[in-house]
Design a protein around this motif. Structure first.
Motif, PDB file in Angstrom:
ATOM      1  N   PHE A  33     -23.325 -54.149   9.733  1.00 48.05           N
ATOM      2  CA  PHE A  33     -22.805 -54.986  10.311  1.00 48.05           C
ATOM      3  C   PHE A  33     -21.442 -54.722  10.810  1.00 48.05           C
ATOM      4  O   PHE A  33     -20.943 -54.953  12.256  1.00 48.05           O
ATOM      5  N   ALA A  34     -20.440 -54.091   9.985  1.00 44.44           N
ATOM      6  CA  ALA A  34     -19.140 -54.019  10.251  1.00 44.44           C
ATOM      7  C   ALA A  34     -18.983 -52.802  11.162  1.00 44.44           C
ATOM      8  O   ALA A  34     -18.224 -52.908  12.146  1.00 44.44           O
ATOM      9  N   ARG A  50     -23.651 -49.918  22.167  1.00 45.21           N
ATOM     10  CA  ARG A  50     -25.146 -49.976  21.952  1.00 45.21           C
ATOM     11  C   ARG A  50     -25.594 -48.719  21.033  1.00 45.21           C
ATOM     12  O   ARG A  50     -26.330 -48.928  20.267  1.00 45.21           O
ATOM     13  N   ILE A  51     -25.222 -47.733  21.442  1.00 37.41           N
ATOM     14  CA  ILE A  51     -25.171 -46.242  20.882  1.00 37.41           C
ATOM     15  C   ILE A  51     -24.863 -46.286  19.512  1.00 37.41           C
ATOM     16  O   ILE A  51     -25.603 -45.926  18.332  1.00 37.41           O
ATOM     17  N   ILE A  52     -23.712 -46.922  19.287  1.00 40.62           N
ATOM     18  CA  ILE A  52     -23.013 -46.927  17.759  1.00 40.62           C
ATOM     19  C   ILE A  52     -24.011 -47.963  16.948  1.00 40.62           C
ATOM     20  O   ILE A  52     -24.272 -47.854  15.900  1.00 40.62           O
ATOM     21  N   ALA A  53     -24.253 -49.165  17.330  1.00 41.81           N
ATOM     22  CA  ALA A  53     -25.283 -50.186  16.664  1.00 41.81           C
ATOM     23  C   ALA A  53     -26.575 -49.396  16.593  1.00 41.81           C
ATOM     24  O   ALA A  53     -27.071 -49.555  15.356  1.00 41.81           O
ATOM     25  N   ILE A  54     -27.218 -48.601  17.335  1.00 43.16           N
ATOM     26  CA  ILE A  54     -28.592 -48.190  17.024  1.00 43.16           C
ATOM     27  C   ILE A  54     -28.425 -47.213  16.300  1.00 43.16           C
ATOM     28  O   ILE A  54     -29.372 -46.780  15.127  1.00 43.16           O
ATOM     29  N   GLY A  57     -27.842 -48.554  12.887  1.00 49.48           N
ATOM     30  CA  GLY A  57     -29.029 -49.094  11.999  1.00 49.48           C
ATOM     31  C   GLY A  57     -29.988 -48.044  11.686  1.00 49.48           C
ATOM     32  O   GLY A  57     -30.536 -48.119  10.505  1.00 49.48           O
ATOM     33  N   LEU A  58     -30.128 -47.078  12.223  1.00 47.85           N
ATOM     34  CA  LEU A  58     -31.065 -46.114  11.841  1.00 47.85           C
ATOM     35  C   LEU A  58     -30.696 -45.157  10.552  1.00 47.85           C
ATOM     36  O   LEU A  58     -31.449 -44.951   9.618  1.00 47.85           O
ATOM     37  N   THR A  94     -29.453 -54.929  14.511  1.00 48.66           N
ATOM     38  CA  THR A  94     -29.521 -53.996  15.638  1.00 48.66           C
ATOM     39  C   THR A  94     -30.361 -54.512  16.769  1.00 48.66           C
ATOM     40  O   THR A  94     -30.048 -53.907  17.865  1.00 48.66           O
ATOM     41  N   PHE A  95     -31.385 -55.386  16.702  1.00 51.08           N
ATOM     42  CA  PHE A  95     -32.071 -55.777  17.811  1.00 51.08           C
ATOM     43  C   PHE A  95     -31.621 -56.385  18.902  1.00 51.08           C
ATOM     44  O   PHE A  95     -31.787 -55.979  20.113  1.00 51.08           O
ATOM     45  N   PRO A  96     -30.267 -57.282  18.842  1.00 58.90           N
ATOM     46  CA  PRO A  96     -29.558 -57.657  20.016  1.00 58.90           C
ATOM     47  C   PRO A  96     -28.866 -56.373  21.072  1.00 58.90           C
ATOM     48  O   PRO A  96     -28.879 -56.387  21.883  1.00 58.90           O
ATOM     49  N   ALA A  97     -28.705 -55.261  20.197  1.00 58.85           N
ATOM     50  CA  ALA A  97     -28.165 -54.049  20.911  1.00 58.85           C
ATOM     51  C   ALA A  97     -29.306 -53.463  21.591  1.00 58.85           C
ATOM     52  O   ALA A  97     -29.071 -52.760  22.792  1.00 58.85           O
ATOM     53  N   ILE A  98     -30.530 -53.467  21.096  1.00 59.48           N
ATOM     54  CA  ILE A  98     -31.584 -52.775  21.638  1.00 59.48           C
ATOM     55  C   ILE A  98     -31.851 -53.700  23.093  1.00 59.48           C
ATOM     56  O   ILE A  98     -32.024 -53.323  24.244  1.00 59.48           O
ATOM     57  N   VAL A  99     -32.124 -54.953  22.875  1.00 63.48           N
ATOM     58  CA  VAL A  99     -32.605 -56.040  23.879  1.00 63.48           C
ATOM     59  C   VAL A  99     -31.553 -56.117  24.863  1.00 63.48           C
ATOM     60  O   VAL A  99     -31.677 -56.181  26.212  1.00 63.48           O
TER      61      VAL A  99
END
Length: 100
Positions: A33-34, A50-54, A57-58, A94-99
């Protein structure tokens, strides 16, 4: 140890592996989250966030899977539940970063 204590359902939480799993699950979730939030703050309205969040997440899901595999053989439902909750938090974080 008394017989009544041996016949109780569930597992006591006095095992270090359970505490470690609880702590690690929520640390991974909060670190994801941070990192995701920091990416949005540093790169607002940018694809880099988005790339950072995804990516975070992975990495977080991989770390949670490694933690599940490191649990001792009779895996505690409490530890698995904490790791599952951490995984759900990472996925839904992570889902909001993908959508979006």
């Amino acid at each position: 140890m008394s017989e009544a204590k041996n016949n109780e359902l569930g597992e006591p939480i006095d095992h270090p592996s359970i505490y470690r799993a609880l702590l690690i699950a929520f640390l991974i979730w909060s670190a994801h989250f941070a990192l995701s939030y920091a990416g949005v703050l540093v790169f607002p309205d940018d694809g880099v966030a988005r790339i950072i969040a995804i990516s975070a997440g992975l990495i977080a899901i991989a770390a949670l899977v490694v933690q599940v595999r490191r649990l001792p053989a009779p895996r505690s439902p409490l530890a698995l539940g904490a790791l599952g909750l951490g995984a759900a938090g990472v996925i839904f974080g992570t889902f909001p970063a993908i959508v979006g």
